[in-house]
Design an enzyme around this catalytic site. Sequence first.
Site, PDB file in Angstrom:
ATOM      1  N   LYS A  13     -12.650   6.382  14.959  1.00  0.00           N
ATOM      2  CA  LYS A  13     -13.240   5.079  15.348  1.00  0.00           C
ATOM      3  C   LYS A  13     -13.559   4.208  14.137  1.00  0.00           C
ATOM      4  O   LYS A  13     -13.192   3.045  14.075  1.00  0.00           O
ATOM      5  CB  LYS A  13     -14.579   5.344  16.054  1.00  0.00           C
ATOM      6  CG  LYS A  13     -14.623   5.019  17.493  1.00  0.00           C
ATOM      7  CD  LYS A  13     -15.998   5.221  18.091  1.00  0.00           C
ATOM      8  CE  LYS A  13     -16.790   6.332  17.648  1.00  0.00           C
ATOM      9  NZ  LYS A  13     -17.754   6.906  17.198  1.00  0.00           N
ATOM     10  N   ARG A  88     -22.621   3.387  24.048  1.00  0.00           N
ATOM     11  CA  ARG A  88     -22.337   4.804  24.258  1.00  0.00           C
ATOM     12  C   ARG A  88     -22.852   5.274  25.608  1.00  0.00           C
ATOM     13  O   ARG A  88     -22.584   6.403  26.007  1.00  0.00           O
ATOM     14  CB  ARG A  88     -23.029   5.629  23.175  1.00  0.00           C
ATOM     15  CG  ARG A  88     -22.130   5.989  21.991  1.00  0.00           C
ATOM     16  CD  ARG A  88     -23.009   6.632  20.980  1.00  0.00           C
ATOM     17  NE  ARG A  88     -22.421   7.503  20.044  1.00  0.00           N
ATOM     18  CZ  ARG A  88     -22.095   7.171  18.788  1.00  0.00           C
ATOM     19  NH1 ARG A  88     -22.184   5.924  18.382  1.00  0.00           N
ATOM     20  NH2 ARG A  88     -21.666   8.072  17.954  1.00  0.00           N
ATOM     21  N   ARG A 127     -14.156  15.831   6.838  1.00  0.00           N
ATOM     22  CA  ARG A 127     -14.827  14.626   6.323  1.00  0.00           C
ATOM     23  C   ARG A 127     -15.999  15.030   5.417  1.00  0.00           C
ATOM     24  O   ARG A 127     -16.188  14.464   4.357  1.00  0.00           O
ATOM     25  CB  ARG A 127     -15.327  13.774   7.500  1.00  0.00           C
ATOM     26  CG  ARG A 127     -16.083  12.530   7.079  1.00  0.00           C
ATOM     27  CD  ARG A 127     -16.181  11.535   8.200  1.00  0.00           C
ATOM     28  NE  ARG A 127     -17.185  11.897   9.193  1.00  0.00           N
ATOM     29  CZ  ARG A 127     -17.338  11.287  10.377  1.00  0.00           C
ATOM     30  NH1 ARG A 127     -16.519  10.313  10.706  1.00  0.00           N
ATOM     31  NH2 ARG A 127     -18.273  11.649  11.197  1.00  0.00           N
ATOM     32  N   ARG A 139     -22.625  13.348   5.453  1.00  0.00           N
ATOM     33  CA  ARG A 139     -23.575  12.891   6.488  1.00  0.00           C
ATOM     34  C   ARG A 139     -24.396  14.077   6.972  1.00  0.00           C
ATOM     35  O   ARG A 139     -23.871  15.169   7.142  1.00  0.00           O
ATOM     36  CB  ARG A 139     -22.787  12.291   7.653  1.00  0.00           C
ATOM     37  CG  ARG A 139     -22.463  10.831   7.449  1.00  0.00           C
ATOM     38  CD  ARG A 139     -21.588  10.306   8.547  1.00  0.00           C
ATOM     39  NE  ARG A 139     -22.061  10.598   9.893  1.00  0.00           N
ATOM     40  CZ  ARG A 139     -21.542  10.036  10.971  1.00  0.00           C
ATOM     41  NH1 ARG A 139     -20.571   9.160  10.856  1.00  0.00           N
ATOM     42  NH2 ARG A 139     -22.012  10.332  12.163  1.00  0.00           N
ATOM     43  N   ARG A 150     -23.381  16.446  19.334  1.00  0.00           N
ATOM     44  CA  ARG A 150     -22.765  15.108  19.441  1.00  0.00           C
ATOM     45  C   ARG A 150     -21.643  15.117  20.487  1.00  0.00           C
ATOM     46  O   ARG A 150     -21.498  14.170  21.256  1.00  0.00           O
ATOM     47  CB  ARG A 150     -22.230  14.667  18.072  1.00  0.00           C
ATOM     48  CG  ARG A 150     -23.362  14.292  17.115  1.00  0.00           C
ATOM     49  CD  ARG A 150     -22.935  14.340  15.656  1.00  0.00           C
ATOM     50  NE  ARG A 150     -21.997  13.307  15.303  1.00  0.00           N
ATOM     51  CZ  ARG A 150     -21.242  13.337  14.195  1.00  0.00           C
ATOM     52  NH1 ARG A 150     -21.329  14.351  13.359  1.00  0.00           N
ATOM     53  NH2 ARG A 150     -20.422  12.342  13.918  1.00  0.00           N
TER      54      ARG A 150
HETATM   55  P1  AMP Z   1     -21.710   7.454  14.495  1.00  0.00           P
HETATM   56  O1  AMP Z   1     -21.736   6.986  13.071  1.00  0.00           O
HETATM   57  O2  AMP Z   1     -21.151   6.434  15.428  1.00  0.00           O
HETATM   58  O3  AMP Z   1     -21.050   8.808  14.643  1.00  0.00           O
HETATM   59  O4  AMP Z   1     -23.248   7.654  14.949  1.00  0.00           O
HETATM   60  C1  AMP Z   1     -24.078   8.566  14.276  1.00  0.00           C
HETATM   61  C2  AMP Z   1     -25.340   8.796  15.081  1.00  0.00           C
HETATM   62  O5  AMP Z   1     -26.056   7.570  15.212  1.00  0.00           O
HETATM   63  C3  AMP Z   1     -25.141   9.294  16.495  1.00  0.00           C
HETATM   64  O6  AMP Z   1     -24.945  10.693  16.579  1.00  0.00           O
HETATM   65  C4  AMP Z   1     -26.460   8.859  17.141  1.00  0.00           C
HETATM   66  O7  AMP Z   1     -27.513   9.695  16.741  1.00  0.00           O
HETATM   67  C5  AMP Z   1     -26.679   7.502  16.491  1.00  0.00           C
HETATM   68  N1  AMP Z   1     -26.027   6.411  17.251  1.00  0.00           N
HETATM   69  C6  AMP Z   1     -25.050   5.587  16.808  1.00  0.00           C
HETATM   70  N2  AMP Z   1     -24.699   4.706  17.756  1.00  0.00           N
HETATM   71  C7  AMP Z   1     -25.467   4.993  18.827  1.00  0.00           C
HETATM   72  C8  AMP Z   1     -25.557   4.446  20.136  1.00  0.00           C
HETATM   73  N3  AMP Z   1     -24.781   3.431  20.540  1.00  0.00           N
HETATM   74  N4  AMP Z   1     -26.491   4.986  20.974  1.00  0.00           N
HETATM   75  C9  AMP Z   1     -27.275   5.998  20.600  1.00  0.00           C
HETATM   76  N5  AMP Z   1     -27.230   6.580  19.381  1.00  0.00           N
HETATM   77  C10 AMP Z   1     -26.330   6.073  18.500  1.00  0.00           C
END
Ligand code: AMP
Length: 193
Positions: A13, A88, A127, A139, A150
Amino acid sequence: MRIALLGPPGSGKGTQATRLAQQLAIPQLSTGDMLRAAVSAGTFVGRKVKAVMERGELVPDELVVAVVVQRLLQPDAKNGFILDGFPRTVAQAQALDDILRAEELNLDCVLELRVDEEVLLGRILNRAREAKINGHAARADDTEEALKVRLQQYRRQAEPLADYYRSKGNLRSIDGLQPIDIVATSLLEAIAA
Ligand code: AMP
């Protein structure tokens, strides 16, 4: 162009959203990046979400929606954007619709990257390895344990969310297992379709 890009963790993504943002000259709005920045800066929101994110759980809808609203109000998002990692949940999708409707706007398309789950763990752990090799901190949620959470979260929310957009007729699914360049081309074709 107002686009949302959906897909599980490790589906590419972020990489694809960066490319699309450059090609379409619109900002990439990654909620993960925004939340990580808040955690690093130690803001009120950051302190609230740090532990939740480290466990791989979803941040509460109202918090993430508030962060997105603030970002959408910035001038660079006026003429379009690509949302990366948002919405999400169906509640977030409905909140986004409300925000855009208030400005008489709507999403032009919702792109979904489909990737088999078995591939995702390898990608995420890779990663984390690459970040270390390049001297960056991995991360906090790129661990096997957090990834399981996740993926669980994603599985629970993904289908209702996809159904929500499918019923509106603006969901386009792309095979995220293809090579990066082919995925990028497929996404551009889906946007133009
Ligand atoms: P990502 O970088 O998109 O993988 O997001 C990392 C983390 O940020 C996720 O595992 C959630 O804890 C939080 N997060 C990011 N976007 C959202 C969202 N739209 N709703 C809820 N939590 C989010």
